[in-house]
Design a protein around this motif. Structure first.
Motif, PDB file in Angstrom:
ATOM      1  N   GLY A 176       7.976  -2.445   0.413  1.00  0.00           N
ATOM      2  CA  GLY A 176       6.763  -2.259  -0.093  1.00  0.00           C
ATOM      3  C   GLY A 176       6.798  -1.765  -1.312  1.00  0.00           C
ATOM      4  O   GLY A 176       8.030  -2.080  -1.895  1.00  0.00           O
ATOM      5  N   GLY A 177       5.873  -0.926  -1.883  1.00  0.00           N
ATOM      6  CA  GLY A 177       4.894  -0.324  -1.228  1.00  0.00           C
ATOM      7  C   GLY A 177       5.645   0.735   0.006  1.00  0.00           C
ATOM      8  O   GLY A 177       6.708   1.099  -0.044  1.00  0.00           O
ATOM      9  N   THR A 178       4.635   0.988   0.952  1.00  0.00           N
ATOM     10  CA  THR A 178       4.911   1.686   2.010  1.00  0.00           C
ATOM     11  C   THR A 178       4.664   1.275   3.381  1.00  0.00           C
ATOM     12  O   THR A 178       3.444   1.629   3.656  1.00  0.00           O
ATOM     13  CB  THR A 178       4.530   3.380   1.907  1.00  0.00           C
ATOM     14  N   PRO A 179       5.382   0.447   4.179  1.00  0.00           N
ATOM     15  CA  PRO A 179       4.855  -0.051   5.364  1.00  0.00           C
ATOM     16  C   PRO A 179       4.394   0.896   6.221  1.00  0.00           C
ATOM     17  O   PRO A 179       3.358   0.664   6.842  1.00  0.00           O
ATOM     18  CB  PRO A 179       6.161  -0.807   5.877  1.00  0.00           C
ATOM     19  N   LYS A 198       0.516   6.612  -6.083  1.00  0.00           N
ATOM     20  CA  LYS A 198       1.594   5.843  -6.865  1.00  0.00           C
ATOM     21  C   LYS A 198       2.642   7.201  -7.354  1.00  0.00           C
ATOM     22  O   LYS A 198       2.193   7.979  -7.845  1.00  0.00           O
ATOM     23  CB  LYS A 198       0.804   5.300  -8.153  1.00  0.00           C
ATOM     24  N   CYS A 199       3.790   6.976  -7.006  1.00  0.00           N
ATOM     25  CA  CYS A 199       4.758   7.869  -7.824  1.00  0.00           C
ATOM     26  C   CYS A 199       4.832   7.473  -9.134  1.00  0.00           C
ATOM     27  O   CYS A 199       4.396   6.542  -9.599  1.00  0.00           O
ATOM     28  CB  CYS A 199       6.249   7.529  -7.132  1.00  0.00           C
ATOM     29  N   ARG A 200       5.387   8.617 -10.034  1.00  0.00           N
ATOM     30  CA  ARG A 200       5.329   8.673 -11.105  1.00  0.00           C
ATOM     31  C   ARG A 200       6.255   7.645 -12.054  1.00  0.00           C
ATOM     32  O   ARG A 200       6.156   7.260 -13.303  1.00  0.00           O
ATOM     33  CB  ARG A 200       5.366  10.156 -11.738  1.00  0.00           C
ATOM     34  N   TYR A 201       7.211   7.230 -11.253  1.00  0.00           N
ATOM     35  CA  TYR A 201       8.222   6.071 -11.831  1.00  0.00           C
ATOM     36  C   TYR A 201       8.019   4.854 -11.452  1.00  0.00           C
ATOM     37  O   TYR A 201       8.702   3.842 -11.782  1.00  0.00           O
ATOM     38  CB  TYR A 201       9.783   6.713 -11.412  1.00  0.00           C
ATOM     39  N   CYS A 202       6.983   4.674 -10.703  1.00  0.00           N
ATOM     40  CA  CYS A 202       6.991   3.336  -9.778  1.00  0.00           C
ATOM     41  C   CYS A 202       6.214   2.170 -10.778  1.00  0.00           C
ATOM     42  O   CYS A 202       5.386   2.418 -11.268  1.00  0.00           O
ATOM     43  CB  CYS A 202       6.194   3.573  -8.474  1.00  0.00           C
ATOM     44  N   ASP A 203       7.071   1.027 -10.638  1.00  0.00           N
ATOM     45  CA  ASP A 203       6.281  -0.086 -11.172  1.00  0.00           C
ATOM     46  C   ASP A 203       6.221  -1.361 -10.387  1.00  0.00           C
ATOM     47  O   ASP A 203       6.231  -2.375 -10.565  1.00  0.00           O
ATOM     48  CB  ASP A 203       6.636  -0.638 -12.603  1.00  0.00           C
ATOM     49  N   PHE A 256       0.656  -1.392   0.023  1.00  0.00           N
ATOM     50  CA  PHE A 256      -0.002   0.034  -0.060  1.00  0.00           C
ATOM     51  C   PHE A 256       0.821   1.174   0.036  1.00  0.00           C
ATOM     52  O   PHE A 256       1.920   1.271   0.757  1.00  0.00           O
ATOM     53  CB  PHE A 256      -0.819   0.181   1.202  1.00  0.00           C
ATOM     54  N   CYS A 257       0.393   2.365  -0.682  1.00  0.00           N
ATOM     55  CA  CYS A 257       1.027   3.320  -0.447  1.00  0.00           C
ATOM     56  C   CYS A 257      -0.218   4.746  -0.703  1.00  0.00           C
ATOM     57  O   CYS A 257      -0.980   4.406  -0.871  1.00  0.00           O
ATOM     58  CB  CYS A 257       1.780   3.796  -1.930  1.00  0.00           C
ATOM     59  N   LEU A 258       0.394   5.945  -0.151  1.00  0.00           N
ATOM     60  CA  LEU A 258      -0.732   6.990  -0.167  1.00  0.00           C
ATOM     61  C   LEU A 258      -1.065   7.384  -1.582  1.00  0.00           C
ATOM     62  O   LEU A 258      -2.170   7.783  -1.894  1.00  0.00           O
ATOM     63  CB  LEU A 258       0.010   8.086   0.473  1.00  0.00           C
ATOM     64  N   ALA A 312      10.439   3.160   4.981  1.00  0.00           N
ATOM     65  CA  ALA A 312       9.376   4.293   5.620  1.00  0.00           C
ATOM     66  C   ALA A 312       9.372   5.516   4.400  1.00  0.00           C
ATOM     67  O   ALA A 312      10.441   5.789   3.823  1.00  0.00           O
ATOM     68  CB  ALA A 312       9.734   4.869   6.990  1.00  0.00           C
ATOM     69  N   ASN A 313       8.187   6.041   4.416  1.00  0.00           N
ATOM     70  CA  ASN A 313       8.226   7.323   3.328  1.00  0.00           C
ATOM     71  C   ASN A 313       7.850   8.674   4.288  1.00  0.00           C
ATOM     72  O   ASN A 313       6.903   8.477   4.807  1.00  0.00           O
ATOM     73  CB  ASN A 313       6.879   6.890   2.395  1.00  0.00           C
ATOM     74  N   PRO A 314       8.586   9.575   4.149  1.00  0.00           N
ATOM     75  CA  PRO A 314       8.055  11.021   4.673  1.00  0.00           C
ATOM     76  C   PRO A 314       6.689  11.075   4.279  1.00  0.00           C
ATOM     77  O   PRO A 314       6.284  10.948   3.237  1.00  0.00           O
ATOM     78  CB  PRO A 314       9.028  11.699   4.023  1.00  0.00           C
TER      79      PRO A 314
HETATM   80  S1  SF4 Z   1       6.303   1.624  -3.760  1.00  0.00           S
HETATM   81 FE1  SF4 Z   1       7.780   3.535  -3.250  1.00  0.00          FE
HETATM   82  S2  SF4 Z   1       8.193   4.275  -5.446  1.00  0.00           S
HETATM   83 FE2  SF4 Z   1       6.260   2.935  -5.516  1.00  0.00          FE
HETATM   84  S3  SF4 Z   1       4.516   4.222  -5.123  1.00  0.00           S
HETATM   85 FE3  SF4 Z   1       5.125   3.370  -3.078  1.00  0.00          FE
HETATM   86  S4  SF4 Z   1       6.444   5.056  -2.326  1.00  0.00           S
HETATM   87 FE4  SF4 Z   1       6.331   5.372  -4.448  1.00  0.00          FE
END
Ligand code: SF4
Length: 378
Positions: free
Chosen positions: A63-66, A15-20, A11-13, A97-99
Protein backbone atom coordinates in the motif's frame (compact mmCIF):
# COMPACT_ATOMS: atom_id res chain seq x y z
CA UNK A 1 4.61 -19.65 -16.88
CA UNK A 2 4.79 -18.09 -13.42
CA UNK A 3 3.88 -14.54 -12.51
CA UNK A 4 3.93 -12.32 -9.39
CA UNK A 5 0.73 -10.66 -8.26
CA UNK A 6 0.72 -7.27 -6.53
CA UNK A 7 -2.47 -5.97 -4.87
CA UNK A 8 -2.55 -2.33 -3.81
CA UNK A 9 -4.55 -1.20 -0.76
CA UNK A 10 -4.49 2.59 -1.03
CA UNK A 11 -5.49 3.55 2.52
CA UNK A 12 -3.51 4.72 5.56
CA UNK A 13 -4.44 6.04 9.00
CA UNK A 14 -2.55 9.21 8.20
CA UNK A 15 -0.12 10.38 5.56
CA UNK A 16 3.54 10.09 6.64
CA UNK A 17 5.54 13.28 6.04
CA UNK A 18 7.88 11.68 3.49
CA UNK A 19 5.30 9.70 1.55
CA UNK A 20 4.44 10.19 -2.08
CA UNK A 21 2.72 6.83 -2.62
CA UNK A 22 -0.89 6.69 -3.72
CA UNK A 23 -2.78 6.46 -0.43
CA UNK A 24 -5.90 8.01 1.07
CA UNK A 25 -7.02 8.51 4.65
CA UNK A 26 -8.89 5.40 5.72
CA UNK A 27 -12.63 5.26 6.02
CA UNK A 28 -14.50 1.93 6.01
CA UNK A 29 -17.20 3.03 3.52
CA UNK A 30 -14.63 4.03 0.89
CA UNK A 31 -12.76 0.81 1.60
CA UNK A 32 -15.91 -1.29 0.96
CA UNK A 33 -16.52 0.44 -2.37
CA UNK A 34 -12.87 0.00 -3.24
CA UNK A 35 -12.85 -3.72 -2.49
CA UNK A 36 -15.86 -4.25 -4.77
CA UNK A 37 -14.06 -2.47 -7.60
CA UNK A 38 -10.90 -4.45 -6.89
CA UNK A 39 -12.87 -7.67 -7.05
CA UNK A 40 -14.06 -6.75 -10.55
CA UNK A 41 -10.48 -6.24 -11.62
CA UNK A 42 -9.48 -9.58 -10.05
CA UNK A 43 -12.31 -11.32 -11.87
CA UNK A 44 -11.15 -9.98 -15.23
CA UNK A 45 -7.47 -10.81 -14.73
CA UNK A 46 -8.01 -14.28 -13.26
CA UNK A 47 -9.61 -15.28 -16.58
CA UNK A 48 -6.94 -13.38 -18.54
CA UNK A 49 -4.05 -15.13 -16.77
CA UNK A 50 -5.73 -18.53 -17.08
CA UNK A 51 -6.13 -18.01 -20.85
CA UNK A 52 -2.43 -17.19 -21.17
CA UNK A 53 -1.46 -20.17 -19.03
CA UNK A 54 0.11 -17.99 -16.28
CA UNK A 55 0.16 -19.19 -12.68
CA UNK A 56 0.58 -16.85 -9.72
CA UNK A 57 3.57 -17.98 -7.63
CA UNK A 58 4.01 -14.98 -5.32
CA UNK A 59 1.54 -12.44 -3.96
CA UNK A 60 2.39 -9.10 -2.39
CA UNK A 61 -0.37 -7.05 -0.77
CA UNK A 62 1.03 -3.57 -0.26
CA UNK A 63 0.00 0.00 0.00
CA UNK A 64 -0.81 2.21 1.61
CA UNK A 65 -1.39 0.12 4.69
CA UNK A 66 -3.33 -3.09 3.98
CA UNK A 67 -3.68 -3.78 7.71
CA UNK A 68 -5.63 -0.54 8.19
CA UNK A 69 -8.64 -2.49 6.85
CA UNK A 70 -10.90 -3.98 9.51
CA UNK A 71 -10.46 -7.70 10.02
CA UNK A 72 -13.70 -8.54 8.16
CA UNK A 73 -12.65 -6.50 5.10
CA UNK A 74 -9.17 -8.02 5.11
CA UNK A 75 -10.71 -11.48 5.23
CA UNK A 76 -12.96 -10.59 2.28
CA UNK A 77 -9.97 -9.35 0.28
CA UNK A 78 -7.91 -12.47 0.98
CA UNK A 79 -10.75 -14.91 0.31
CA UNK A 80 -11.53 -13.22 -3.03
CA UNK A 81 -7.90 -13.03 -4.12
CA UNK A 82 -7.25 -16.62 -3.21
CA UNK A 83 -10.31 -17.90 -5.05
CA UNK A 84 -9.51 -15.91 -8.21
CA UNK A 85 -5.80 -16.66 -8.33
CA UNK A 86 -5.72 -20.13 -6.71
CA UNK A 87 -2.77 -19.91 -4.33
CA UNK A 88 -1.23 -23.04 -3.00
CA UNK A 89 0.46 -23.58 0.35
CA UNK A 90 3.81 -22.98 -1.39
CA UNK A 91 2.82 -19.53 -2.66
CA UNK A 92 4.72 -16.75 -0.89
CA UNK A 93 2.02 -14.34 0.28
CA UNK A 94 3.33 -11.11 1.82
CA UNK A 95 1.27 -8.40 3.46
CA UNK A 96 2.60 -5.00 4.48
CA UNK A 97 1.64 -3.98 8.00
CA UNK A 98 1.95 -0.81 9.98
CA UNK A 99 2.28 -0.88 13.78
CA UNK A 100 -0.80 0.77 15.21
CA UNK A 101 -3.09 -1.04 12.75
CA UNK A 102 -2.48 -4.63 13.87
CA UNK A 103 -3.59 -6.78 16.76
CA UNK A 104 -3.40 -10.48 17.55
CA UNK A 105 -6.88 -11.25 16.23
CA UNK A 106 -6.32 -9.49 12.90
CA UNK A 107 -2.91 -11.10 12.45
CA UNK A 108 -4.20 -14.56 13.29
CA UNK A 109 -7.02 -14.13 10.76
CA UNK A 110 -4.72 -13.14 7.91
CA UNK A 111 -2.28 -15.90 8.81
CA UNK A 112 -5.10 -18.46 8.68
CA UNK A 113 -6.21 -17.06 5.33
CA UNK A 114 -2.85 -17.70 3.73
CA UNK A 115 -0.58 -14.72 4.44
CA UNK A 116 2.75 -16.33 5.34
CA UNK A 117 5.10 -13.34 5.24
CA UNK A 118 4.53 -10.09 7.12
CA UNK A 119 6.42 -6.92 6.29
CA UNK A 120 6.30 -4.44 9.16
CA UNK A 121 7.24 -0.82 8.56
CA UNK A 122 9.03 0.31 11.72
CA UNK A 123 11.51 2.74 10.09
CA UNK A 124 13.21 3.98 13.29
CA UNK A 125 13.37 3.17 17.01
CA UNK A 126 13.57 6.74 18.37
CA UNK A 127 10.38 8.70 19.10
CA UNK A 128 11.82 11.96 17.78
CA UNK A 129 12.71 10.39 14.42
CA UNK A 130 9.33 8.65 14.17
CA UNK A 131 7.72 12.06 14.68
CA UNK A 132 9.96 13.63 12.04
CA UNK A 133 8.77 10.96 9.63
CA UNK A 134 5.14 11.50 10.70
CA UNK A 135 4.59 7.83 11.55
CA UNK A 136 1.37 6.97 13.37
CA UNK A 137 3.09 4.66 15.86
CA UNK A 138 5.75 4.87 18.54
CA UNK A 139 8.49 2.31 19.12
CA UNK A 140 6.53 0.47 21.83
CA UNK A 141 3.66 -0.18 19.39
CA UNK A 142 6.18 -1.45 16.84
CA UNK A 143 7.56 -3.89 19.39
CA UNK A 144 4.08 -5.07 20.31
CA UNK A 145 3.37 -5.58 16.61
CA UNK A 146 6.37 -7.88 16.24
CA UNK A 147 5.43 -9.90 19.33
CA UNK A 148 1.82 -10.17 18.14
CA UNK A 149 2.99 -11.37 14.71
CA UNK A 150 5.09 -14.12 16.28
CA UNK A 151 2.18 -15.14 18.51
CA UNK A 152 -0.10 -15.28 15.47
CA UNK A 153 2.28 -17.79 13.90
CA UNK A 154 4.33 -15.70 11.46
CA UNK A 155 7.69 -17.36 10.87
CA UNK A 156 8.78 -15.03 8.10
CA UNK A 157 8.97 -11.38 9.14
CA UNK A 158 10.47 -8.44 7.34
CA UNK A 159 11.19 -5.13 9.04
CA UNK A 160 11.60 -1.92 7.04
CA UNK A 161 14.05 0.66 8.39
CA UNK A 162 15.07 4.05 7.04
CA UNK A 163 18.40 5.82 7.37
CA UNK A 164 19.38 9.36 6.44
CA UNK A 165 16.42 10.88 8.32
CA UNK A 166 16.94 14.61 9.01
CA UNK A 167 18.38 14.88 12.53
CA UNK A 168 19.44 11.20 12.68
CA UNK A 169 22.90 10.47 14.08
CA UNK A 170 25.09 7.48 13.27
CA UNK A 171 24.61 6.27 16.85
CA UNK A 172 20.85 6.39 16.54
CA UNK A 173 21.08 4.36 13.35
CA UNK A 174 23.31 1.84 15.15
CA UNK A 175 20.82 1.69 18.01
CA UNK A 176 17.94 0.97 15.60
CA UNK A 177 19.89 -1.81 13.93
CA UNK A 178 20.84 -3.28 17.30
CA UNK A 179 17.30 -3.21 18.68
CA UNK A 180 15.72 -4.66 15.57
CA UNK A 181 18.34 -7.37 15.08
CA UNK A 182 17.69 -8.43 18.68
CA UNK A 183 14.13 -9.24 17.62
CA UNK A 184 15.50 -11.63 14.98
CA UNK A 185 13.36 -10.81 11.95
CA UNK A 186 14.13 -13.14 9.05
CA UNK A 187 14.52 -10.21 6.65
CA UNK A 188 15.37 -6.51 6.81
CA UNK A 189 14.91 -3.85 4.15
CA UNK A 190 17.03 -0.78 4.93
CA UNK A 191 16.46 2.19 2.66
CA UNK A 192 18.01 5.62 2.59
CA UNK A 193 15.36 8.29 2.86
CA UNK A 194 14.31 9.77 -0.47
CA UNK A 195 13.14 13.32 -0.03
CA UNK A 196 10.36 13.52 -2.62
CA UNK A 197 9.60 16.98 -3.89
CA UNK A 198 6.40 18.46 -2.48
CA UNK A 199 6.15 16.21 0.58
CA UNK A 200 5.96 17.97 3.99
CA UNK A 201 9.39 16.60 4.93
CA UNK A 202 10.92 17.95 1.71
CA UNK A 203 9.35 21.36 2.47
CA UNK A 204 10.78 21.28 6.01
CA UNK A 205 14.28 20.57 4.67
CA UNK A 206 14.02 23.10 1.83
CA UNK A 207 12.86 25.82 4.21
CA UNK A 208 15.76 25.14 6.61
CA UNK A 209 13.47 23.94 9.39
CA UNK A 210 15.27 20.57 9.35
CA UNK A 211 18.88 19.76 8.44
CA UNK A 212 19.36 17.00 5.87
CA UNK A 213 21.86 14.23 6.55
CA UNK A 214 25.04 14.76 4.51
CA UNK A 215 25.95 12.38 1.67
CA UNK A 216 29.06 11.28 3.58
CA UNK A 217 26.99 10.41 6.65
CA UNK A 218 24.46 8.53 4.53
CA UNK A 219 27.29 6.49 3.06
CA UNK A 220 28.60 5.76 6.55
CA UNK A 221 25.14 4.63 7.61
CA UNK A 222 24.93 2.36 4.57
CA UNK A 223 28.36 0.86 5.35
CA UNK A 224 27.22 0.37 8.93
CA UNK A 225 24.13 -1.62 8.00
CA UNK A 226 26.08 -3.87 5.63
CA UNK A 227 28.79 -4.57 8.22
CA UNK A 228 26.38 -4.95 11.11
CA UNK A 229 23.90 -7.33 9.48
CA UNK A 230 26.34 -9.48 7.51
CA UNK A 231 28.34 -10.03 10.72
CA UNK A 232 25.15 -11.41 12.27
CA UNK A 233 24.26 -13.97 9.64
CA UNK A 234 22.14 -11.93 7.24
CA UNK A 235 22.92 -12.23 3.55
CA UNK A 236 23.15 -8.92 1.73
CA UNK A 237 21.42 -9.97 -1.48
CA UNK A 238 20.13 -6.71 -2.95
CA UNK A 239 21.28 -3.10 -2.58
CA UNK A 240 18.88 -2.48 0.33
CA UNK A 241 17.80 -5.98 1.35
CA UNK A 242 19.17 -8.51 3.84
CA UNK A 243 17.88 -12.00 4.62
CA UNK A 244 18.64 -14.97 6.80
CA UNK A 245 19.45 -18.01 4.60
CA UNK A 246 16.26 -19.24 2.91
CA UNK A 247 14.28 -16.05 3.53
CA UNK A 248 14.95 -13.85 0.48
CA UNK A 249 11.77 -12.21 -0.74
CA UNK A 250 10.69 -14.28 -3.74
CA UNK A 251 8.22 -11.68 -4.93
CA UNK A 252 10.79 -8.91 -5.07
CA UNK A 253 13.33 -11.26 -6.64
CA UNK A 254 10.82 -11.53 -9.48
CA UNK A 255 11.13 -7.75 -10.04
CA UNK A 256 14.91 -7.87 -9.85
CA UNK A 257 15.02 -10.68 -12.41
CA UNK A 258 12.62 -8.64 -14.53
CA UNK A 259 10.03 -11.43 -14.63
CA UNK A 260 6.37 -10.79 -15.31
CA UNK A 261 4.03 -9.32 -12.72
CA UNK A 262 0.45 -8.13 -12.56
CA UNK A 263 -0.52 -5.16 -10.39
CA UNK A 264 -4.10 -4.57 -9.26
CA UNK A 265 -5.53 -1.39 -7.73
CA UNK A 266 -4.97 2.31 -8.39
CA UNK A 267 -1.51 3.24 -9.77
CA UNK A 268 -0.44 -0.42 -9.80
CA UNK A 269 2.04 -1.37 -12.55
CA UNK A 270 2.10 -4.53 -14.64
CA UNK A 271 4.61 -6.13 -16.99
CA UNK A 272 4.01 -9.07 -19.28
CA UNK A 273 4.35 -10.13 -22.88
CA UNK A 274 6.41 -7.14 -24.09
CA UNK A 275 3.98 -4.67 -22.52
CA UNK A 276 3.98 -2.46 -19.48
CA UNK A 277 0.96 -0.63 -18.18
CA UNK A 278 -0.21 1.16 -15.09
CA UNK A 279 -3.61 1.86 -13.62
CA UNK A 280 -5.46 5.13 -13.03
CA UNK A 281 -4.17 6.77 -9.82
CA UNK A 282 -7.39 8.38 -8.64
CA UNK A 283 -9.31 5.89 -6.51
CA UNK A 284 -12.77 7.21 -7.47
CA UNK A 285 -12.01 7.11 -11.21
CA UNK A 286 -10.47 3.67 -10.74
CA UNK A 287 -13.66 2.41 -9.07
CA UNK A 288 -16.01 3.95 -11.67
CA UNK A 289 -14.01 2.50 -14.55
CA UNK A 290 -13.81 -0.94 -12.99
CA UNK A 291 -17.49 -1.06 -12.06
CA UNK A 292 -18.37 -0.11 -15.66
CA UNK A 293 -16.62 -3.28 -16.69
CA UNK A 294 -13.67 -1.46 -18.32
CA UNK A 295 -10.03 -1.95 -17.51
CA UNK A 296 -8.76 0.89 -15.25
CA UNK A 297 -5.55 1.31 -17.28
CA UNK A 298 -4.10 4.83 -17.46
CA UNK A 299 -1.26 4.14 -19.91
CA UNK A 300 0.10 1.21 -21.83
CA UNK A 301 3.50 0.88 -23.52
CA UNK A 302 4.67 -1.71 -25.97
CA UNK A 303 8.25 -2.67 -25.18
CA UNK A 304 11.03 -3.29 -27.66
CA UNK A 305 13.57 -6.04 -27.10
CA UNK A 306 16.08 -3.27 -26.28
CA UNK A 307 13.72 -1.84 -23.60
CA UNK A 308 13.48 -5.24 -21.90
CA UNK A 309 17.25 -5.74 -22.10
CA UNK A 310 17.85 -2.34 -20.44
CA UNK A 311 15.33 -3.11 -17.69
CA UNK A 312 16.87 -6.54 -17.15
CA UNK A 313 20.38 -5.18 -16.64
CA UNK A 314 19.24 -2.27 -14.44
CA UNK A 315 17.23 -4.56 -12.19
CA UNK A 316 19.76 -7.40 -12.26
CA UNK A 317 22.60 -5.16 -11.11
CA UNK A 318 20.63 -4.35 -7.96
CA UNK A 319 21.32 -7.90 -6.80
CA UNK A 320 24.65 -8.42 -5.08
CA UNK A 321 25.10 -11.58 -7.18
CA UNK A 322 24.52 -9.38 -10.24
CA UNK A 323 23.18 -10.27 -13.66
CA UNK A 324 23.35 -13.90 -14.67
CA UNK A 325 25.23 -13.90 -18.01
CA UNK A 326 23.87 -17.24 -19.25
CA UNK A 327 20.31 -16.25 -18.30
CA UNK A 328 20.63 -12.99 -20.24
CA UNK A 329 21.92 -14.82 -23.33
CA UNK A 330 19.17 -17.43 -23.11
CA UNK A 331 16.51 -14.74 -22.88
CA UNK A 332 17.75 -12.36 -25.58
CA UNK A 333 20.08 -14.39 -27.81
CA UNK A 334 22.82 -11.79 -27.27
CA UNK A 335 25.66 -11.52 -24.80
CA UNK A 336 25.35 -8.58 -22.42
CA UNK A 337 29.03 -7.80 -23.13
CA UNK A 338 28.23 -7.50 -26.86
CA UNK A 339 25.27 -5.19 -26.24
CA UNK A 340 27.13 -2.71 -23.98
CA UNK A 341 30.88 -3.37 -24.55
CA UNK A 342 32.07 0.22 -24.06
CA UNK A 343 29.85 0.97 -21.07
CA UNK A 344 30.83 -2.23 -19.27
CA UNK A 345 34.55 -1.64 -19.86
CA UNK A 346 34.28 1.94 -18.69
CA UNK A 347 32.55 0.89 -15.46
CA UNK A 348 35.05 -1.92 -14.86
CA UNK A 349 37.89 0.59 -15.28
CA UNK A 350 36.22 2.92 -12.79
CA UNK A 351 36.00 0.05 -10.30
CA UNK A 352 32.19 0.02 -10.24
CA UNK A 353 31.53 -3.24 -12.13
CA UNK A 354 33.07 -6.68 -12.03
CA UNK A 355 32.78 -9.38 -14.69
CA UNK A 356 33.12 -12.98 -13.53
CA UNK A 357 32.76 -16.12 -15.65
CA UNK A 358 29.05 -16.29 -14.73
CA UNK A 359 27.89 -12.82 -13.65
CA UNK A 360 28.18 -9.10 -14.19
CA UNK A 361 27.89 -7.37 -10.85
CA UNK A 362 28.49 -4.17 -8.96
CA UNK A 363 31.70 -4.08 -6.93
CA UNK A 364 31.57 -2.98 -3.28
CA UNK A 365 32.25 0.55 -4.49
CA UNK A 366 29.59 0.15 -7.21
CA UNK A 367 26.96 -0.91 -4.65
CA UNK A 368 27.44 2.39 -2.89
CA UNK A 369 27.42 4.41 -6.13
CA UNK A 370 24.84 2.34 -8.03
CA UNK A 371 23.25 5.30 -9.81
CA UNK A 372 26.55 6.23 -11.50
CA UNK A 373 26.64 2.74 -12.99
CA UNK A 374 22.95 2.50 -13.93
CA UNK A 375 22.98 5.72 -15.90
CA UNK A 376 25.43 4.22 -18.43
CA UNK A 377 22.85 1.71 -19.65
CA UNK A 378 19.90 4.03 -20.16
S1 SF4 B 1 1.99 4.36 2.33
FE1 SF4 B 1 3.47 3.94 3.95
S2 SF4 B 1 4.76 5.75 3.97
FE2 SF4 B 1 2.89 6.30 2.85
S3 SF4 B 1 1.50 7.18 4.36
FE3 SF4 B 1 1.05 5.02 4.25
S4 SF4 B 1 2.29 4.08 5.87
FE4 SF4 B 1 3.14 6.11 5.50
Amino acid sequence: MQIGLYIHVPFCLNKCRYCDFVSYNYNPDDARVYLEALEREMMYYSAYLANLGFKVNTVFIGGGTPTVLETGLLAKLLISARSYFCWSEETEVTMEANPGTINKHKLRTIRELGVNRLSIGIQACQEKLLQTLGRVHDYQLALEGIYAAREAGFKNLNVDLIFGIPGQSLNQWRESLYKIENLQPEHLACYSLQLEEGTPLWVAVESGELDPVSEEMELEMYNEVINFLTARGYQHYEISNFAKPGFRCRHNLGYWHNYYYLGLGPAAHSHMNMERWYNIKDIKKYAVQTMKGSLPVAERHTLTKRDVMVETILMGLRLTSGLDLAGFYKRFGQKVTDVWPREINKLINRGLLELTSTNLKLTEKGLRLGNQAFVEFV
